[in-house]
Design an enzyme around this catalytic site. Sequence first.
Site, short mmCIF file in Angstrom:
data_model
loop_
_atom_site.label_atom_id
_atom_site.label_comp_id
_atom_site.label_asym_id
_atom_site.label_seq_id
_atom_site.Cartn_x
_atom_site.Cartn_y
_atom_site.Cartn_z
N HIS A 159 7.15 75.98 27.09
CA HIS A 159 6.13 74.94 27.10
C HIS A 159 4.94 75.25 28.02
O HIS A 159 3.94 74.55 27.99
CB HIS A 159 6.78 73.58 27.40
CG HIS A 159 7.79 73.25 26.35
ND1 HIS A 159 7.42 72.91 25.06
CD2 HIS A 159 9.15 73.33 26.35
CE1 HIS A 159 8.51 72.75 24.32
NE2 HIS A 159 9.57 72.99 25.07
N SER B 125 14.97 77.95 23.58
CA SER B 125 15.92 76.86 23.34
C SER B 125 17.33 77.37 23.60
O SER B 125 17.90 78.12 22.79
CB SER B 125 15.80 76.39 21.88
OG SER B 125 14.45 76.13 21.56
N LEU C 7 16.95 76.96 38.76
CA LEU C 7 17.00 76.28 37.47
C LEU C 7 16.70 74.79 37.62
O LEU C 7 16.48 74.09 36.62
CB LEU C 7 18.40 76.42 36.84
CG LEU C 7 18.92 77.85 36.65
CD1 LEU C 7 20.38 77.81 36.18
CD2 LEU C 7 18.07 78.61 35.65
N GLY C 8 16.70 74.29 38.83
CA GLY C 8 16.55 72.86 39.05
C GLY C 8 15.17 72.37 38.66
O GLY C 8 14.17 72.92 39.09
N SER D 190 9.23 78.14 31.07
CA SER D 190 9.55 77.59 29.75
C SER D 190 8.51 78.01 28.72
O SER D 190 7.34 78.26 29.06
CB SER D 190 9.57 76.06 29.84
OG SER D 190 9.60 75.48 28.55
N TYR E 160 5.13 68.61 31.60
CA TYR E 160 6.24 69.54 31.86
C TYR E 160 5.74 70.99 31.77
O TYR E 160 6.02 71.82 32.64
CB TYR E 160 7.35 69.27 30.85
CG TYR E 160 8.47 70.28 30.84
CD1 TYR E 160 9.39 70.34 31.87
CD2 TYR E 160 8.59 71.19 29.79
CE1 TYR E 160 10.42 71.28 31.86
CE2 TYR E 160 9.61 72.13 29.76
CZ TYR E 160 10.52 72.17 30.80
OH TYR E 160 11.53 73.09 30.79
#
Length: 267
Positions: free
Chosen positions: A113, A165, A71-72, A111, A136
Site C-alpha cells: 500500500h 497478501s 511487524l507491529g 506494504s 496506512y
Amino acid sequence: MDGQPILVTGAAGKIARYLRPRLAERFGRLRLSDRVDPGPLGPAEESSLCELADFDAVSRAVEGCAAIVHLGACIVEERWEVIHDSNILGAYNVLEAARRHGVKRVVLASSVHAVGYHPTTARLDAGAAALPDSFYGVSKVAAEGLACLYAEKAGMDVACLRIGSVLPEPTEPRHLSTWLSYPDTVRLVIACLEAPRLGYTIMYGCSANTRSWWDNSGAPHVDYRPEDNAEDYAAKILKDGDARDPKSPETMFQGGFFCAPGYVKWG
Ligand code: 15L
C-alpha cells in the site's frame, strides 16, 4: 546472534505467530513485544509488552537485542491519529531506540500500500515511486523514509518489506499477483536477517507468483528464494472467470480494495 535475542514486534499478530517458532529454531532467543498478550511463550521466548508510541517502553524492549523484526503496526486503514501513533511514531521509536542501543539490523514490515496507486499493468522494482493509497500506505512510506535515514545517516542495515497478501492460500484474482505464503514469509525474513549487509534495502514480499507485479532483482545481496506460486490456485480462483469490474479502482490499482474508498478520479 551471540546469545542476544531478536526482538519481534507485533508478536501477537498472525505473521509473527507463524514466524516465531521458526525464527527461534534458526536464531535462538526471541524477545516478543506487542500491546496485547502474545500468547503462550515458547521455551526460547521472553515477553516485553509495550505500546509502540511509548518511546521509553520501546527502548526497554530494544535494549540488548541483536536485531529487530518490526511487524507491529495497525494493519488496516484507520483514522489518521491511530495510524500516526502506531505506524509512524512506532517506526520512529523502534529505529531511534535501535540506534541508541547499537542494534544495527532492522527488518521492517512495509506494504504494497506504499505503492498502491501504481496500475496493475505496471511492473515495480525497488526504485518505484511512492504512491500510497491510504493513510496506512502513507505510514508505510514514512516508515521507509525513516529506514532510509537511519541506514544512510546512522549506518544501520534496514530492510523494508513491501508485503503483499500473507494468507494460507490465495483466494481472489488479485492474490494471484500479491500472495506471500507463510513459508515464503519465513524465507524472506531469514534472508534479510542473514544477508551480509542491507544498507537500505527494499524487498517486495511476494511468493514466486507467475503473475507477480514485483521485481526483487535489485537486491541480489538478499538470498530470498521463494518456493510457492499463487498460480497453483489459479484454476480454483478463476473457475467462474474474473467477475471484477476492470474499471474499478480495486481492479486498476495494485493496492486493490484500499484504493476505492474516497477515490474521485473516475472515468
Ligand atoms: C496489507 O498491507 C494489509 O496489512 C493486509 O491486511 C492486506 O490488506 C494486504 O495488505 C493486501 O493488500 O492484501
